[in-house]
Structures are given as structure tokens and as C-alpha cells.
Design an enzyme around this catalytic site. Structure first.
Site, mmCIF file in Angstrom:
data_model
loop_
_atom_site.group_PDB
_atom_site.id
_atom_site.type_symbol
_atom_site.label_atom_id
_atom_site.label_comp_id
_atom_site.label_asym_id
_atom_site.label_seq_id
_atom_site.Cartn_x
_atom_site.Cartn_y
_atom_site.Cartn_z
ATOM 1 N N GLU A 191 -6.693 -62.454 -73.598
ATOM 2 C CA GLU A 191 -7.568 -61.685 -72.710
ATOM 3 C C GLU A 191 -6.645 -61.011 -71.708
ATOM 4 O O GLU A 191 -6.056 -61.671 -70.853
ATOM 5 C CB GLU A 191 -8.578 -62.630 -72.045
ATOM 6 C CG GLU A 191 -9.819 -61.907 -71.569
ATOM 7 C CD GLU A 191 -9.767 -61.583 -70.096
ATOM 8 O OE1 GLU A 191 -9.235 -60.497 -69.773
ATOM 9 O OE2 GLU A 191 -10.238 -62.390 -69.293
ATOM 10 N N LYS A 226 -1.122 -74.448 -68.827
ATOM 11 C CA LYS A 226 -0.178 -74.113 -67.746
ATOM 12 C C LYS A 226 -0.884 -73.258 -66.710
ATOM 13 O O LYS A 226 -1.403 -72.183 -67.004
ATOM 14 C CB LYS A 226 1.037 -73.346 -68.285
ATOM 15 C CG LYS A 226 2.084 -73.189 -67.175
ATOM 16 C CD LYS A 226 3.133 -72.148 -67.468
ATOM 17 C CE LYS A 226 2.817 -70.780 -66.957
ATOM 18 N NZ LYS A 226 2.724 -70.671 -65.487
ATOM 19 N N GLU A 257 -2.726 -50.281 -64.761
ATOM 20 C CA GLU A 257 -3.540 -51.277 -64.073
ATOM 21 C C GLU A 257 -2.862 -51.619 -62.745
ATOM 22 O O GLU A 257 -1.774 -52.191 -62.725
ATOM 23 C CB GLU A 257 -3.673 -52.532 -64.942
ATOM 24 C CG GLU A 257 -4.605 -53.553 -64.337
ATOM 25 C CD GLU A 257 -4.801 -54.779 -65.203
ATOM 26 O OE1 GLU A 257 -3.809 -55.276 -65.776
ATOM 27 O OE2 GLU A 257 -5.946 -55.263 -65.304
ATOM 28 N N CYS A 305 -9.301 -58.050 -64.086
ATOM 29 C CA CYS A 305 -8.999 -57.171 -65.224
ATOM 30 C C CYS A 305 -10.194 -56.299 -65.585
ATOM 31 O O CYS A 305 -10.037 -55.277 -66.217
ATOM 32 C CB CYS A 305 -8.507 -57.986 -66.415
ATOM 33 S SG CYS A 305 -9.310 -59.558 -66.575
HETATM 34 P P1 ADP Z 1 -0.183 -61.614 -63.737
HETATM 35 O O1 ADP Z 1 0.218 -60.185 -63.653
HETATM 36 O O2 ADP Z 1 -1.627 -61.880 -63.628
HETATM 37 O O3 ADP Z 1 0.681 -62.531 -62.949
HETATM 38 P P2 ADP Z 1 1.213 -62.527 -66.047
HETATM 39 O O4 ADP Z 1 0.916 -62.116 -67.428
HETATM 40 O O5 ADP Z 1 2.537 -62.178 -65.476
HETATM 41 O O6 ADP Z 1 0.023 -61.918 -65.239
HETATM 42 O O7 ADP Z 1 0.999 -64.077 -65.843
HETATM 43 C C1 ADP Z 1 -0.062 -64.784 -66.422
HETATM 44 C C2 ADP Z 1 0.442 -66.159 -66.824
HETATM 45 O O8 ADP Z 1 1.457 -65.996 -67.796
HETATM 46 C C3 ADP Z 1 1.050 -66.969 -65.687
HETATM 47 O O9 ADP Z 1 0.692 -68.318 -65.830
HETATM 48 C C4 ADP Z 1 2.543 -66.779 -65.921
HETATM 49 O O10 ADP Z 1 3.320 -67.848 -65.414
HETATM 50 C C5 ADP Z 1 2.595 -66.743 -67.425
HETATM 51 N N1 ADP Z 1 3.803 -66.096 -67.980
HETATM 52 C C6 ADP Z 1 4.548 -65.124 -67.436
HETATM 53 N N2 ADP Z 1 5.583 -64.806 -68.247
HETATM 54 C C7 ADP Z 1 5.482 -65.594 -69.342
HETATM 55 C C8 ADP Z 1 6.227 -65.742 -70.555
HETATM 56 N N3 ADP Z 1 7.311 -65.018 -70.800
HETATM 57 N N4 ADP Z 1 5.797 -66.649 -71.456
HETATM 58 C C9 ADP Z 1 4.693 -67.386 -71.241
HETATM 59 N N5 ADP Z 1 3.950 -67.304 -70.114
HETATM 60 C C10 ADP Z 1 4.328 -66.420 -69.174
#
Ligand code: ADP
Length: 492
Positions: free
Chosen positions: A253, A179, A390, A288
Site C-alpha cells: 500500500e 516492524k 507526493e 497517502c
Molecule cells: P515514509 O516516507 O512514510 O517514511 P518509507 O517507505 O520511507 O515511508 O518508510 C515506511 C517504512 O519502511 C518504515 O517502517 C521504514 O523504516 C521502512 N523502510 C525504509 N527503508 C526500508 C528498506 N530499505 N527496507 C525495508 N523497510 C524500509
């Protein structure tokens, strides 16, 4: 000659076909440099996830049986194909992420080809062991693929991070449903289209969707046998909960708040440049590994900061596609506001000293996009929110130290532990410090980005597992089976 066309591919890759979402819904993709919508991609939901995982499970049955070197050859062909399209990929990355073309997006696209080449070359290294258990026993291990890998990536280096999941997962005989992040899906779809020309159908499946519906459905799908996530610590914990529910292996990560420790003998220009590189200012510090806590010895504190401010001021902020731009825009409005919130908090503190930057420009061309200025607060305390959380934006805090034990204690006083940087001409002193710092990767006298082939990952809440190396690939994407054969059965 380079093919510089920007791929029209804005459909997902599912079971060998390029498709829209089952619901027909889409997500608007914005250009962070001007806030305008410039593309739409499918908004995948649970139904699409289910179809993709089932397709990948079907693909696994044949892919696992393809001889590893043949799989490797396909990855090598992908590497060449990516190389022929680096300029188009780079422009797409720059447009959707706001990362500057020259300093970030082009190197990212080039590195993507290298990643496929590296893992393509490792395909014959998926070796097992034989165990010396005695003359009458043959015991050996096999490194077998796990099955369907569910991979979720963020937007900050989208194509590179996609490659770092796809290449080792496929090399080892798994199939994958990846995804992409909702803010930067186009480069990843373009990469998927390139890969698909060299792979059997359903081996690689790429979805675009939001985290809460598509990401959550993928991590919860019973057909996914391994979860691999790069992103925030907060979401990483949710992924780990899902992994625990089904007892599937997981690699995470996650975030960081990495320290840079500068000793008194490192008050030199090359160190200043290294601090700028470590802080990833030219990626708006949306990394990161950003060395965002600068521990400067008090004997050089003011002089070093003066040089740092002078050199950082030379960075040109502007249109990511302009060749002269060093630093582009923050990914989206939410993140931009968050960064501004931290800057405001620093400005409001009576004990904080702003030595450069501040809030973003409110007029002129830069106000049209999410442009944040490089900002440095001096005389910070390691207890401030700015020093603990962060920020994922170009806000650096400089903290004084006198005693090395104190510097290391402050460096380790964080729930993160991804990267660290140590700067000194006294190598003994630098290495003793490197060994005491709690981080997955410590760099001494350099501030560069991840290197392919080197195990990379965090300790503490910065993550679990390593994926970027041969041993990381074997640990993260294969499972060991032992086969024990009795060689002493009686004669018939
Ligand atoms: P960032 O702060 O870099 O956006 P996130 O952790 O919010 O980091 O997002 C990283 C990835 O995780 C993205 O592809 C986002 O769509 C996905 N994501 C966010 N929330 C969820 C969730 N509840 N379950 C699975 N994937 C998620």
C-alpha cells in the site's frame, strides 16, 4: 473508566518477552511539536530480526491449529482491552506523531479497537469451496495460513496501520513479525503490550528499528513467507524485489497524488468542507489518500477558492495535545524540510499564485516545532513537480479545467492511482467520471478516511493487493489448497 496512563513499555516484543535489541543500541524518539527527545526505543538489527522470525515460525506450529473462532475470540478480547486504553494510546500517538489529539489521534485509537473487533468477528468466515466435479469425485478447497508474515509500517497512522496488519494476519492463522516506523514506535509497542496479554507467546512479535537495517533484514529473511508493506513507492519497490527473489506473496500500500474533481454544480460550502477533509489538512496532509490535486471547473474557480481559503484559515495550528488544536506538526525535520522545499519552489515560480499559507512561521511558539501552514497554489499546471510528486504535507495545488475529458486526462496523468474524489449533484455525471478515473478508491461527494470492511488499495504505482476487508484478508493472508478425493475406488 478510561485508563489514561501512558505505557512505560518501550521494549520490543519478541517470542513472548519484552526485550532490548541484541546490540543494546537505541533510537531516540522526538516530539515533532517541540523537536525534543522524549523516549528511546531499541534499535533492532539483523540478529533481532532472525530471532523474531524464528520465534514466529515456532509460534506458527501451534497457532495454525487453534480453531479459528477461538482465534477470533482473542482478537475480540484485544478489541475490548484497546478500548479501555484508547486515551493513553491516543496521547502517545499525538506526542510521537505530532497529530492533533482531538481530530486525529483519538479517532485513530478508537478505530484500532474497531479493527480488532471487525476481524475478530470474521474468524469463522475463512471458508473453502466444494467443486461439482461429478458423483465420483469430492474436490474442495481450504484457506490455509501462509506462515510468518513480515509486516512493515510507516509513521503517519502507526497504531491503526499496525492493527490493520496484525488483526487479519492472526485471524487467518499466521504469525507475524511487525516492524514499527522509527519515528513513531511507542504507540505500536503499547498496542503490542495490550495484545500480548490475550495471545499465546511468539504469535505477535514487534520490532523497532530503522528501515535500512531492521526493515531490510526482515524483508530478506528466508523464514518470512509473506510480505506486507505500507509506505513509500520507492521502498515498496525494494520490498517487491525481495519478494520476487524468494517468490513470496506481497501486498503493497504505497503513495498517492489523488485528484479531487469539482464540477460547476458543486460550488457549495459542504463541498468546500469535503475538500478540506479529502486533503487531510488536519493530519498535516500526511496521508497517502490526500486529495492534493484540486481540479476546479473554471466557471467556479475563483469563487470556490475564496471559500476554501476562508474555511481553511479557520483551522487552528498548534500543540497536538491541546483540545482546541485542529492541525498538529509534521513528523520530523527531514519531512519538514522537504515540505518547505516544495513551498519555496511554488513561491519561486512566476506562474504560480499563492492564495494562502506559505513558508512556516520563523518566530513564536510554532517555530519551536515542525509546524507547516496549510498552503494553496492556484492556477497550477498538472506538469509542475508540485502537482506530480507526493509532498506528504499541507500543500494543495488548484488546477483549472473546462472540458471533462481534459479533467479526467489530467487526473489520470500520474504514476499513482490510490484515491480520487468527485464532486457533483448530477450523480450520473459523477459516476461516469468515477468509473473513468484510475484509482483504487473513488469517493463521490465525500472526503472521508478508510472504512473498515471495504477493500482498500491502489492501482498503478500506488500498490498491489487489498487487506482491509474480508476478501482482502482472505486474498492477502491465506493460500488456497485444493484437495481432490476419488470416491469411486473399487470395493476391497
Ligand atoms: P515514509 O516516507 O512514510 O517514511 P518509507 O517507505 O520511507 O515511508 O518508510 C515506511 C517504512 O519502511 C518504515 O517502517 C521504514 O523504516 C521502512 N523502510 C525504509 N527503508 C526500508 C528498506 N530499505 N527496507 C525495508 N523497510 C524500509
Amino acid at each position: 473508566m478510561q485508563d489514561t496512563t501512558v505505557a512505560p513499555a518501550s521494549r520490543m516484543l519478541l517470542g513472548g518477552d519484552f526485550v532490548d535489541s541484541a546490540s543494546g543500541e537505541t533510537i531516540a524518539v522526538r516530539n515533532p511539536a517541540n523537536r525534543g527527545i522524549f523516549a528511546h526505543v531499541p534499535r533492532a538489527g539483523a540478529e533481532d530480526v532472525d530471532r523474531a522470525v524464528k520465534a514466529a515460525a515456532g509460534g506458527f506450529e501451534t497457532w495454525r491449529g487453534v480453531p479459528p473462532r477461538e482465534r477470533g475470540r482473542m482478537l475480540l478480547r484485544i478489541a475490548d482491552a484497546v478500548e479501555a486504553k484508547t486515551e493513553a494510546l491516543a496521547r502517545t500517538i499525538a506526542t510521537e506523531t505530532g497529530n492533533a489529539l482531538r481530530t486525529q489521534a483519538r479517532p485513530e485509537a478508537a478505530l484500532t479497537a474497531d479493527i480488532f473487533r471487525y476481524f475478530g468477528g470474521l474468524a469463522s468466515e475463512i471458508k473453502g469451496e466444494t467443486l461439482p466435479l461429478g458423483e465420483h469425485v469430492l474436490s474442495y478447497t481450504r484457506r490455509e495460513p501462509i506462515g510468518v508474515v513480515g509486516a512493515i509500517i510507516p509513521w503517519n497512522a502507526p497504531v491503526l496501520l499496525a492493527a490493520l496488519k496484525i488483526a487479519p494476519a492472526l485471524c487467518t492463522g499466521n504469525t507475524i513479525v511487525l516492524k514499527a516506523a522509527e519515528d513513531a514506535p511507542l504507540g505500536v509497542l503499547m498496542l503490542a503490550a495490550i495484545c500480548e496479554e490475550h495471545l499465546p507467546p511468539a504469535v505477535l512479535n514487534v520490532l523497532t528499528g530503522y528501515g535500512e537495517d531492521c526493515g531490510a533484514a526482515l524483508s530478506a529473511h528466508p523464514g518470512v513467507r509473506k510480505l506486507s508493506f505500507t509506505g513509500s513507492t520507492e521502498v515498496g519497490k525494494l520490498i517487491m524485489e525481495e519478494a520476487a527473489r524468494r517468490v513470496v506473496p506481497v501486498s503493497l500500500e504505497l503513495g498517492g497524488k489523488s485528484p479531487s474533481i469539482v464540477f460547476p454544480d458543486a460550488n457549495e460550502d459542504w463541498v468546500v468542507d469535503g475538500i478540506i477533509a479529502a486533503m487531510r489538512f488536519t493530519r498535516q496532509s500526511q496521508s497517502c489518500t490526500a486529495g492534493s490535486r484540486l481540479f476546479l471547473h473554471s466557471s467556479i474557480f475563483d469563487e470556490f477558492l475564496e471559500k476554501l481559503v476562508a474555511r481553511t484559515s479557520d483551522l487552528k495550528l498548534g500543540d497536538p495535545l491541546d483540545e482546541s488544536t485542529d492541525m498538529g506538526a509534521i513528523i520530523n525535520e527531514k519531512q519538514f524540510r522537504k515540505v518547505c522545499g516544495y513551498v519555496e519552489e511554488g513561491l519561486d515560480r512566476s506562474d504560480a499564485r499563492l492564495v494562502m499559507g506559505g513558508l512556516p512561521p520563523e518566530s513564536g511558539p510554532l517555530s519551536e516545532g515542525f509546524f507547516a501552514r496549510p498552503t494553496i497554489f492556484a492556477d497550477a499546471s498538472n506538469d509542475w513537480r508540485l502537482a506530480r510528486e507526493e509532498i506528504f504535507g499541507p500543500v494543495l495545488v488548484a488546477i483549472r479545467w473546462d472540458d471533462v475529458d481534459d479533467a479526467i486526462r489530467m487526473a489520470n496523468d500520474s504514476h499513482y492511482g490510490l484515491a480520487a474524489f468527485v464532486w457533483s449533484r448530477d450523480i450520473g455525471q459523477a459516476l461516469r467520471t468515477a468509473h473513468r478515473v484510475e484509482a483504487g478508491w473513488v469517493q463521490v461527494n465525500q472526503g472521508m478516511g478508510q472504512v473498515i470492511g471495504q477493500s482498500y488499495g491502489g492501482v498503478k504505482q500506488s500498490g498491489i493487493g487489498r487487506e482491509f476487508s474480508l476478501e482482502g484478508m482472505l486474498d492477502s493472508f491465506t493460500q488456497k489448497k485444493s484437495v481432490t478425493v476419488n470416491l469411486g475406488i473399487p470395493a476391497p
